[in-house]
Design a protein around this motif. Sequence first.
Motif, PDB file in Angstrom:
ATOM      1  N   ASP A   1     -24.334  -6.691 -61.434  1.00  0.00           N
ATOM      2  CA  ASP A   1     -25.633  -6.032 -61.615  1.00  0.00           C
ATOM      3  C   ASP A   1     -25.663  -5.227 -62.918  1.00  0.00           C
ATOM      4  O   ASP A   1     -26.666  -5.225 -63.641  1.00  0.00           O
ATOM      5  N   ILE A   2     -24.567  -4.536 -63.198  1.00  0.00           N
ATOM      6  CA  ILE A   2     -24.501  -3.706 -64.414  1.00  0.00           C
ATOM      7  C   ILE A   2     -24.643  -4.582 -65.654  1.00  0.00           C
ATOM      8  O   ILE A   2     -25.381  -4.259 -66.591  1.00  0.00           O
ATOM      9  N   ILE A   3     -23.962  -5.726 -65.640  1.00  0.00           N
ATOM     10  CA  ILE A   3     -24.017  -6.626 -66.810  1.00  0.00           C
ATOM     11  C   ILE A   3     -25.418  -7.222 -66.950  1.00  0.00           C
ATOM     12  O   ILE A   3     -25.992  -7.273 -68.052  1.00  0.00           O
ATOM     13  N   VAL A   4     -25.988  -7.661 -65.823  1.00  0.00           N
ATOM     14  CA  VAL A   4     -27.340  -8.242 -65.862  1.00  0.00           C
ATOM     15  C   VAL A   4     -28.333  -7.219 -66.412  1.00  0.00           C
ATOM     16  O   VAL A   4     -29.137  -7.520 -67.311  1.00  0.00           O
ATOM     17  N   GLU A   5     -28.275  -5.993 -65.886  1.00  0.00           N
ATOM     18  CA  GLU A   5     -29.207  -4.957 -66.343  1.00  0.00           C
ATOM     19  C   GLU A   5     -29.049  -4.677 -67.833  1.00  0.00           C
ATOM     20  O   GLU A   5     -30.034  -4.474 -68.546  1.00  0.00           O
ATOM     21  N   THR A   6     -27.805  -4.674 -68.301  1.00  0.00           N
ATOM     22  CA  THR A   6     -27.548  -4.405 -69.722  1.00  0.00           C
ATOM     23  C   THR A   6     -28.240  -5.434 -70.600  1.00  0.00           C
ATOM     24  O   THR A   6     -28.988  -5.092 -71.522  1.00  0.00           O
ATOM     25  N   PHE A   7     -27.989  -6.710 -70.297  1.00  0.00           N
ATOM     26  CA  PHE A   7     -28.574  -7.746 -71.160  1.00  0.00           C
ATOM     27  C   PHE A   7     -30.089  -7.823 -70.983  1.00  0.00           C
ATOM     28  O   PHE A   7     -30.818  -8.072 -71.945  1.00  0.00           O
ATOM     29  N   ASN A   8     -30.566  -7.571 -69.764  1.00  0.00           N
ATOM     30  CA  ASN A   8     -32.017  -7.503 -69.563  1.00  0.00           C
ATOM     31  C   ASN A   8     -32.627  -6.405 -70.430  1.00  0.00           C
ATOM     32  O   ASN A   8     -33.638  -6.607 -71.097  1.00  0.00           O
ATOM     33  N   SER A   9     -31.981  -5.254 -70.429  1.00  0.00           N
ATOM     34  CA  SER A   9     -32.534  -4.111 -71.163  1.00  0.00           C
ATOM     35  C   SER A   9     -32.532  -4.372 -72.667  1.00  0.00           C
ATOM     36  O   SER A   9     -33.286  -3.761 -73.410  1.00  0.00           O
TER      37      SER A   9
END
Lengths: 461, 461
Positions: free
Chosen positions: B378-386
């Motif tokens: 989740d942390i990685i997904v949110e990072t690249f999404n952001s």
Amino acid sequence: MSLLQHLSTTISSSSSAFLVHSNFNSRTKNVSLQAKRNSIFKCVAAVPKESQTAYKTNVSRNGNLAKLQAGYLFPEIARRRAAHLLKYPDAQVISLGIGDTTEPIPEVITSAMRKRSQELSTLEGYSGYGAEQGEKSLRAAIASTFYTNLGIEDDDIFVSDGAKCDISRLQVVFGADVTMAVQDPSYPAYVDSSVIMGQTGQFRKDVLKFESIEYMKCTPENGFFPDLSGVCRTDIIFFCSPNNPTGAAATREQLTQLVKFAKDNGSIIVYDSAYAMYMSEDNPRSIFEIPGAKEVAIETSSFSKYAGFTGVRLGWTVVPKELLFSDGFPVAKDFSRIVCTCFNGASNIAQAGGLACLSPEGLKAMHEVIGFYKENTDIIVETFNSLGFNVYGGKNAPYVWVHFPGQSSWDVFSEILEKTHVVTTPGSGFGPAGEGFVRVSAFGYRSNILEACKRFKQLYK
Amino acid sequence: MSLLQHLSTTISSSSSAFLVHSNFNSRTKNVSLQAKRNSIFKCVAAVPKESQTAYKTNVSRNGNLAKLQAGYLFPEIARRRAAHLLKYPDAQVISLGIGDTTEPIPEVITSAMRKRSQELSTLEGYSGYGAEQGEKSLRAAIASTFYTNLGIEDDDIFVSDGAKCDISRLQVVFGADVTMAVQDPSYPAYVDSSVIMGQTGQFRKDVLKFESIEYMKCTPENGFFPDLSGVCRTDIIFFCSPNNPTGAAATREQLTQLVKFAKDNGSIIVYDSAYAMYMSEDNPRSIFEIPGAKEVAIETSSFSKYAGFTGVRLGWTVVPKELLFSDGFPVAKDFSRIVCTCFNGASNIAQAGGLACLSPEGLKAMHEVIGFYKENTDIIVETFNSLGFNVYGGKNAPYVWVHFPGQSSWDVFSEILEKTHVVTTPGSGFGPAGEGFVRVSAFGYRSNILEACKRFKQLYK
């Protein structure tokens, strides 16, 4: 017995190619088995609906597997043992067949595996994927323990989950287009893996051999070392010393001949030294003791029979960087590629055990266990000697090769099992030149060895 | 660097077939490497005499291995990581590349392995060779845990030392004369093992594909599920869901289509479900949830990513007895033959660990570890999404598939490594349709995941 159980039994109970000798009508048998299965599909009410339609894919069965016709030798013996137990539920069956170790693993070795297991629950001690070729420390310990002063370096060693597995991986490296030679008799994995890879023709029932394999006859007459002047050139030569099943260990002079033969022919020797630590005599422990062997030989070995690791699974293979294919490409480079692609390294816990085996205390403990099995071997040798049999092996290997001239070894196997409840291994299971012999394994509890020998004495007195 | 070290580096550093994209002149490179090696043989004084003569055997190199040209993807990434560390010895390199687990194995599991290790030092607890197909208790536990009410029985389960190893063993079963399809992109072991077995033609550098392999394109446009109407019939279809590397999990409807497609064509699906426990959504966990799949599918899976067993080595493969070759011969029977001949069972200690994994406490502990990695995801997904990237996967798999449209994924890999010291995996390493993507693995310490994401934010802000 349910249908599914029946099918499962069928799946695990097929007979070995070499077994054809005692099952000349195996083809017919297979046909009737097939018919039996089909008829069951049609008449048993409990079969799920989808099975009744017997849907078949359009994928052809691999023709090389079909050549085997057959199950691997040792599962077949396990099946016959199980059938015997069904017949005699109260029999005290003693297994001197498959060559499975029975002595506990010395504490100095298991404590290292316990420790490694425990460390895997800690942040500092956890380890995931290791090098596919094995942990550096273990590769170094194997090189320095078994190949001192032989010019074998750490990175020539590939740690594995056992010699049998490495034999197949080597066959994958060689591919379908090589020819091979084996000692006859020999450990069945060499021939079977060759058939599987498509290196052979069909099994010829008249001579009990696969086409395109060169069988190098090893008998009492030639001191269990093949007459190389009569051996055709092949790409690969499998050679096991001390030999399974005959127990014969090749001398330095014989191995020098073998290396010269390989070099003259440009062949690669795959040398199986899994029993080297069992040698009493001063024969080479490694093919790399022979000058020039690094250019023509691979060596595979194992902790199975040294440390009781048959269930733990740990072995190694030495592929010297000096060994080159005809185009100059290093064999080690292709073996490494296969190890990386088709394997992911031996279990880290087993590797910790292997490292403990090679500590001074571990080596001492292994020698003690080996010494115990060697005492077993002496008891078996003395027993058959006292009964007037010609007995081979035993001195340098945990296997005793007993001669029953003129008899079928499957018949002898069956008689011994029927009358003494002792499981042995029929010599013909190792190749046609094993006919007339039975292999007796020295792996077993002392009490069982003594009891088995007592029964042999009753049977053959 | 000694010659032997040099050769050893050469041996482990060859580049993957797919890497050819970034190394278009790899052929020339190989030639010059060869020349380099030869020249070293001639001019370095320390070389042993026998090496100077460069004796070659007359054994031809296996042409199938030559087709690979190349090293397995993940060792290549490890090599680049090592080279980076040489260049930046003080860099805090974070590895989100190979997908190696980092969390300690829960105590409930390692204590079972400790116990088994200890028991191996006792007469009662010692065990040697086990059934090659795995211990009965573990086969039963796998069947009841993962295949409840799916009609998969204990004896359909073959315990192994990992899914990668089983993929190769399955290829040995199939042999050289089958055709195969893979998802593009996909885990490289499918294609590489197919090439090794001789199922393919040469690598075509213009399309970055091997001849005779059907590449089933999986892209954002088709929701990472291939358009089966455009897929040619093959004998074998490798299918991984949740997918490595894209992280996409096929829906029930999609898998129903796949099974129908296989059945219509008489194909065999090899279904890799090694990440099934990572699923958040209600997709099938097993291909055998699809009616009729037992007649057309094999499933392979692993404890590696569930229990942190990447180093312990334990997996399994399901070959239903309903699955038949075109002549009616059960695939399971041939697989069992290969398992008996080319393998000797998984380590008994690892199997004790596997059994503990499937106890109620073990399952709970595995779910906790998986939950931890899912938070990382989740942390990685949110990072690249952001950062405005299009991000795929992550929801049902521990892999995040980040789109860098129009860019070379090896270039992106190199830029990320150079500027952030984070190791990822270039998408094109998984097949040509992976070009323009990078796979970020969620396996790592929380602190490392947070630090890597901080660095990504600095790089791409």
